[in-house]
Design an enzyme around this catalytic site. Structure first.
Site, mmCIF file in Angstrom:
data_model
loop_
_atom_site.group_PDB
_atom_site.id
_atom_site.type_symbol
_atom_site.label_atom_id
_atom_site.label_comp_id
_atom_site.label_asym_id
_atom_site.label_seq_id
_atom_site.Cartn_x
_atom_site.Cartn_y
_atom_site.Cartn_z
ATOM 1 N N SER A 132 0.858 -1.191 0.000
ATOM 2 C CA SER A 132 0.000 0.000 0.000
ATOM 3 C C SER A 132 0.887 1.232 0.000
ATOM 4 C CB SER A 132 -0.880 0.024 1.250
ATOM 5 O OG SER A 132 -1.485 1.287 1.412
ATOM 6 N N TYR A 146 -1.673 -1.070 10.277
ATOM 7 C CA TYR A 146 -1.754 -1.290 8.824
ATOM 8 C C TYR A 146 -0.515 -0.721 8.130
ATOM 9 C CZ TYR A 146 -3.765 -1.224 4.085
ATOM 10 O OH TYR A 146 -4.006 -1.406 2.735
HETATM 11 P P1 NDP Z 1 -11.201 -6.361 0.002
HETATM 12 O O1 NDP Z 1 -11.535 -6.305 1.445
HETATM 13 O O2 NDP Z 1 -12.154 -5.814 -1.000
HETATM 14 O O3 NDP Z 1 -10.821 -7.865 -0.402
HETATM 15 C C1 NDP Z 1 -9.868 -8.531 0.381
HETATM 16 C C2 NDP Z 1 -9.526 -9.853 -0.251
HETATM 17 O O4 NDP Z 1 -8.547 -10.473 0.596
HETATM 18 C C3 NDP Z 1 -10.725 -10.757 -0.339
HETATM 19 O O5 NDP Z 1 -10.646 -11.557 -1.490
HETATM 20 C C4 NDP Z 1 -10.567 -11.598 0.937
HETATM 21 O O6 NDP Z 1 -11.104 -12.907 0.797
HETATM 22 C C5 NDP Z 1 -9.058 -11.715 1.053
HETATM 23 N N1 NDP Z 1 -8.706 -11.982 2.434
HETATM 24 C C6 NDP Z 1 -8.815 -11.158 3.499
HETATM 25 N N2 NDP Z 1 -8.459 -11.812 4.623
HETATM 26 C C7 NDP Z 1 -8.142 -13.078 4.251
HETATM 27 C C8 NDP Z 1 -7.721 -14.226 4.942
HETATM 28 N N3 NDP Z 1 -7.577 -14.230 6.270
HETATM 29 N N4 NDP Z 1 -7.468 -15.339 4.235
HETATM 30 C C9 NDP Z 1 -7.621 -15.362 2.892
HETATM 31 N N5 NDP Z 1 -8.047 -14.315 2.173
HETATM 32 C C10 NDP Z 1 -8.301 -13.186 2.852
HETATM 33 O O7 NDP Z 1 -9.785 -5.600 -0.135
HETATM 34 P P2 NDP Z 1 -9.072 -4.881 -1.366
HETATM 35 O O8 NDP Z 1 -9.336 -5.599 -2.613
HETATM 36 O O9 NDP Z 1 -9.363 -3.436 -1.268
HETATM 37 O O10 NDP Z 1 -7.542 -5.043 -0.929
HETATM 38 C C11 NDP Z 1 -6.703 -6.056 -1.432
HETATM 39 C C12 NDP Z 1 -5.273 -5.743 -1.050
HETATM 40 O O11 NDP Z 1 -4.929 -4.442 -1.512
HETATM 41 C C13 NDP Z 1 -5.007 -5.736 0.456
HETATM 42 O O12 NDP Z 1 -3.739 -6.263 0.711
HETATM 43 C C14 NDP Z 1 -5.066 -4.256 0.791
HETATM 44 O O13 NDP Z 1 -4.325 -3.944 1.952
HETATM 45 C C15 NDP Z 1 -4.452 -3.664 -0.457
HETATM 46 N N6 NDP Z 1 -4.778 -2.265 -0.674
HETATM 47 C C16 NDP Z 1 -6.061 -1.858 -0.907
HETATM 48 C C17 NDP Z 1 -6.340 -0.523 -1.107
HETATM 49 C C18 NDP Z 1 -7.711 -0.008 -1.349
HETATM 50 O O14 NDP Z 1 -7.901 1.218 -1.298
HETATM 51 N N7 NDP Z 1 -8.696 -0.837 -1.649
HETATM 52 C C19 NDP Z 1 -5.270 0.485 -1.059
HETATM 53 C C20 NDP Z 1 -3.957 -0.053 -0.814
HETATM 54 C C21 NDP Z 1 -3.745 -1.379 -0.630
HETATM 55 P P3 NDP Z 1 -12.400 -13.426 1.645
HETATM 56 O O15 NDP Z 1 -13.433 -12.351 1.540
HETATM 57 O O16 NDP Z 1 -12.742 -14.699 0.946
HETATM 58 O O17 NDP Z 1 -11.922 -13.654 3.056
#
Ligand code: NDP
Length: 237
Positions: A132, A146
């Site tokens: 991020s 975070y």
């Molecule tokens: P979402 O919350 O929309 O999606 C998160 C994804 O990660 C889901 O597919 C979820 O799967 C999976 N996930 C979360 N926890 C677990 C777990 N314990 N085990 C397996 N899978 C897991 O997040 P984003 O798409 O927004 O974010 C994705 C990545 O990008 C993250 O690393 C986030 O920190 C990073 N990011 C996002 C930003 C944003 O503004 N959106 C900005 C900067 C970085 P499930 O629902 O099946 O558990």
């Protein structure tokens, strides 16, 4: 023939948001895609049906489960670690168990998955972690855990790029700014504050992040390693 025709790609955390866009991108580019999910079984199964990929239940907070899933699906041409969570609030009030779970998902899983993937990864393999821009800049209170977790990934990429570079394996971190997903919807209450920091005053789209990941995994990026790649509308500038 797609760019990734026949390549084996594993995405940790692919059921929703940025991860789902990455699943769609690599699937449409011809890769053999598998992805993990934890809480979103229906979304994962629908995405697998839509793209012809495979969904695997693996909770990224469980280190041994992550290692087992990577090992069972190796050798991989590309590993992408996208799963990540945020825990927001007053650091003085937060439950340390909740914070430690964040560290397991956001730091421990990317490290152990990367090392496990590298054991069997062929020459030219790619490891890409979703960090991020908050690894570089944290302009608001309540997100120290975070920010710490995303800064830690920078050390991971710098260090592991040295370990695996002699085998032609690259290790990179993609650092998004605000991206329109369930975790950070464009129409959420933080929108105006976030956009005030940015030169391009909108949230990014998951597909834009997937495009950067695909470039890093592709044939033009073999000399790119140990580096952070920010895609943030100048949030961190
Ligand atoms: P979402 O919350 O929309 O999606 C998160 C994804 O990660 C889901 O597919 C979820 O799967 C999976 N996930 C979360 N926890 C677990 C777990 N314990 N085990 C397996 N899978 C897991 O997040 P984003 O798409 O927004 O974010 C994705 C990545 O990008 C993250 O690393 C986030 O920190 C990073 N990011 C996002 C930003 C944003 O503004 N959106 C900005 C900067 C970085 P499930 O629902 O099946 O558990």
């Amino acid at each position: 023939m797609g760019v990734f025709e026949g390549r084996k790609v594993l995405i940790l955390g692919g059921s929703r948001g940025i991860g789902a866009a990455i699943v769609r991108r690599f699937s449409s580019d011809g890769a053999k895609v598998k992805f993990t999910y934890a809480g979103s079984k229906d979304a994962a199964e629908n995405l697998a049906d839509e793209t012809g990929s495979s969904a695997i239940f693996t909770d990224s907070s469980d280190r041994d489960a992550v290692i087992t899933t990577v090992r069972d699906n190796s050798p991989l041409d590309v590993l992408i670690v996208n799963a990540g969570i945020g825990v927001f609030g007053d650091a003085l009030e937060q439950d340390p168990d909740v914070i430690d779970r964040l560290f397991r998902i956001n730091i421990h899983a990317p490290y152990h998955a990367s090392v496990e993937a590298a054991r069997q990864m062929p020459e030219g393999g790619r490891i890409i972690i979703i960090g991020s821009v908050n690894g570089d800049r944290m302009p608001v209170p309540g997100m120290a855990s975070y920010a710490l977790s995303k800064s830690a990934l920078q050390g991971l990429a710098r260090g592991l790029s040295r370990d695996f570079g002699p085998r032609g394996i690259t290790v990179n971190v993609v650092q998004p700014g605000p991206i329109d997903t369930d975790a950070n919807p464009e129409n959420g209450p933080m929108k105006d504050l976030m956009h005030s920091f940015m030169a391009i005053k909108r949230h990014g789209r998951p597909e834009e992040v997937a495009g950067m990941v695909a470039w890093l995994a592709g044939p033009e990026a073999g000399f790119v390693t140990g580096a952070m790649h920010t895609i943030d509308g100048a949030f961190g500038a």
